[in-house]
Design an enzyme around this catalytic site. Structure first.
Site, short mmCIF file in Angstrom:
data_model
loop_
_atom_site.label_atom_id
_atom_site.label_comp_id
_atom_site.label_asym_id
_atom_site.label_seq_id
_atom_site.Cartn_x
_atom_site.Cartn_y
_atom_site.Cartn_z
N ARG A 159 -6.91 47.50 -14.05
CA ARG A 159 -7.75 47.59 -15.71
C ARG A 159 -7.34 45.37 -15.59
O ARG A 159 -8.05 44.63 -16.56
CB ARG A 159 -6.65 47.73 -16.58
N HIS A 169 -13.04 57.87 -16.39
CA HIS A 169 -12.72 56.74 -16.22
C HIS A 169 -13.68 56.31 -14.86
O HIS A 169 -13.35 55.53 -14.14
CB HIS A 169 -11.02 56.32 -15.62
N TYR A 197 7.36 55.39 -18.30
CA TYR A 197 5.71 54.20 -18.72
C TYR A 197 6.62 52.75 -18.63
O TYR A 197 6.96 52.66 -19.44
CB TYR A 197 4.55 54.85 -19.48
N TRP A 205 0.51 50.93 -16.59
CA TRP A 205 -1.11 50.42 -17.20
C TRP A 205 -0.93 48.71 -17.04
O TRP A 205 -0.29 48.79 -17.39
CB TRP A 205 -1.19 51.67 -17.24
N THR A 206 -1.82 47.96 -16.90
CA THR A 206 -2.35 46.88 -17.42
C THR A 206 -3.51 46.30 -17.46
O THR A 206 -4.12 45.43 -17.52
CB THR A 206 -2.00 46.02 -15.68
N ASP A 230 -11.32 52.00 -12.21
CA ASP A 230 -10.74 52.61 -14.06
C ASP A 230 -11.62 52.45 -14.62
O ASP A 230 -13.19 51.62 -13.98
CB ASP A 230 -9.50 52.15 -14.49
N GLU A 285 -7.74 62.48 -18.59
CA GLU A 285 -7.74 61.64 -19.86
C GLU A 285 -9.76 61.83 -19.58
O GLU A 285 -10.86 61.36 -19.85
CB GLU A 285 -8.11 60.56 -20.17
C1 ACM Z 1 -2.59 58.55 -17.46
O1 ACM Z 1 -1.28 57.91 -18.08
N1 ACM Z 1 -3.65 58.39 -18.30
C2 ACM Z 1 -2.54 59.52 -16.41
#
Ligand code: ACM
Length: 512
Positions: free
Chosen positions: A133, A230, A385, A433-434, A162, A294
């Site tokens: 990201r 993704h 997270y 996650w960025t 991604d 996802e």
């Molecule tokens: C995720 O947070 N989609 C693995």
């Protein structure tokens, strides 16, 4: 608190006096061990049989277990295996004055005498960084490895691809980085477009260097290519592997769960296998992450070709395409001697033999896999997270959810709910996650000190630990983070300039 060590060792016995660690220390150890001593302490390790620092294997200790004994004359390190040596040296580093943390020993440094016996609770102590990201410059990855190693993490999970960017150099499929590594702009949900292209990728040579740098510090780099969802960046580069009728012009500019998926025909499968083979060549890690989170089935449902593909494979519908794909990839990796890991959705259709289930939506997503005898990593959104708000203060910059303050991370227990199958839980890790994290200083702000807490959850047994006691140690440890120039967030509660009295509204130095 005898010494403010973090994570807390199993046993610490202080003794009188100090040993003075010289920047040119004499070492009695194997050449490999001496190299690790030199690299981790930042000293010149000179071989000698009557040495100041001795390393010995002791097979009564666990694989990553060590005993560190400091007397005024010498330092003796017993290790279960060489895998424990980096952890003994990190403890030794924390015994020295704060300014040594994260810096070479360039003047003689006092080490208080003691005996420390220690080993980790979990064999999997990880941190995931999403470099898709937002791309993180290579030097920052090395810096992150050093920070993780200092907290006894032993896995760096690299999320290399991604929708918004492809970061792994493929020699066989150069369009992945020519087309897939750069997006034309980034869309923020409130601020709109930044009108700025964003991109970057790592060469295979850089990634090999990262692997080697991490290995000498006890860290395995676990790469992830996330398929079959993704996949927008890969599909922008190689549209023939997408579902017909759903063209992807360029890597995604906005965030969220996109519907672009691989078509999973024979050519597509060959493409995926080729990419994983290249990945295995660069990353010697036993574990390879296959993603699988996802994956909307919308495009498959709408596609005649996908329905035919499912029928040709003997599946009852396109709903079975993802579990079929997971089995192919698991077989491919296992045939090459590696252990696949997948996000917990890959087990939605039932536990997958031979795959480590990585629970993220909630811990219990991994329970069926654990009960079926599989190994699991427990890393749920609630607690691990770190892209979630570190506090509920209005001055925090935009985050994805939360808040998840340090205390919540500290009080997370990976085996809660797994009492009947606790031995199937190999460990835990944090996720960063960025989508809204665009610089290393922001990475550091979000990770530290919350990963200090997770590092202790992963390393130290729960017995005898408490948040209050940890907070005291963390306050002392924070001085080490400062000395190392890490842009950590201050501890819990309001930031210093928000505590009132001065009427200042500044965002302050820690908001990057
Ligand atoms: C995720 O947070 N989609 C693995």
């Amino acid at each position: 608190m005898t010494f403010p060590l973090l994570p807390q060792p199993a046993s610490v016995e202080p003794a009188a006096g100090h040993f003075l660690l010289n920047p040119r220390v004499t070492v009695d150890a194997t050449p490999q061990q001496s190299r690790v001593v030199g690299a981790l302490l930042g000293v010149v390790a000179l071989p000698s049989t009557d040495a100041h620092l001795t390393v010995r294997l002791d097979d009564s200790l666990p694989t990553e277990g060590y005993q560190l004994t400091v007397t005024p004359e010498r330092v003796t390190i017993l290790v279960g295996t060489d895998a424990a040596l980096p952890w003994a040296l990190q403890t030794l580093r924390q015994l020295m004055p704060d300014e040594v943390f994260g810096a070479p020993v360039i003047t003689p440094q006092p080490v208080p005498c003691c005996t420390i016996t220690d080993s980790p609770r979990f064999g999997w102590r990880g941190g995931m960084i999403d470099v898709a990201r937002h791309f993180l410059p290579f030097a920052d990855l090395l810096r992150l490895v050093d920070q993780l190693a200092a907290h006894k993490f032993n896995r760096l999970h690299l999320h290399l691809a991604d929708d918004q960017g492809w970061r792994f150099e493929s020699l066989k499929y150069p369009e992945l980085t020519r087309v897939g590594a750069c997006r034309p702009e980034t869309l923020h949900p409130y601020h709109g477009t930044d009108r700025t292209p964003h991109g970057g990728y790592y060469s295979q040579a850089q990634l090999r260097r990262l692997v080697s740098h991490a290995a000498s510090r006890g860290i395995t780099v676990v790469p992830e290519l996330d398929f079959p969802g993704h996949a927008s960046a890969a599909l922008a580069a190689y549209p023939q592997h997408g579902v017909e009728g759903f063209a992807v012009g360029h890597p995604a500019t906005g965030f969220g769960v996109l519907e672009n998926v691989l078509n999973l025909d024979d050519d597509c499968l060959a493409f995926v296998f080729d990419l994983f083979d290249e990945l295995l060549d660069v990353f010697p890690s036993q574990w390879i992450h296959i993603g699988g989170d996802e994956v909307p089935r919308t495009q498959w449902r709408e596609s005649e070709a996908s329905q035919q593909r499912a029928a040709q494979l003997g599946l009852t519908s396109v709903e079975e395409l993802q579990p079929w794909f997971t089995r192919q990839l698991v077989n491919h990796l296992r045939a090459r001697g590696r252990t696949p890991i997948g996000w917990d959705e890959v087990a939605d259709d039932g536990p997958v033999a031979g795959l480590v289930c990585h629970a993220w939506r909630s811990a219990d997503k991994a329970l069926p896999s654990a009960r079926a005898g599989g190994e699991v990593i427990v890393a749920p959104v609630q607690g691990t997270y770190l892209d979630y708000y570190p506090s509920d203060l209005p001055t925090e910059q935009w985050c994805i959810g939360g808040p998840t303050p340090t205390r919540t991370v500290y009080e997370f227990n990976p085996t809660d709910g797994f009492e009947d199958v606790a031995d199937r839980v190999i460990g835990t890790q944090f996720q960063l996650w960025t989508e809204y994290v665009a610089s290393m200083s922001r990475v550091e702000y979000l990770i530290w000190p919350r990963a200090c807490a997770l590092g202790e959850v992963a390393w130290s047994t729960p017995e005898g630990r408490s948040w209050d006691e940890f907070s005291t140690r963390l306050a002392a440890h924070t001085r080490r983070l400062d000395a190392a120039g890490i842009n950590h967030r201050p501890q819990e509660g309001p930031l210093p300039w928000q505590r009132g009295g001065h009427g200042r509204q500044s965002r302050g130095p820690h908001q990057n």
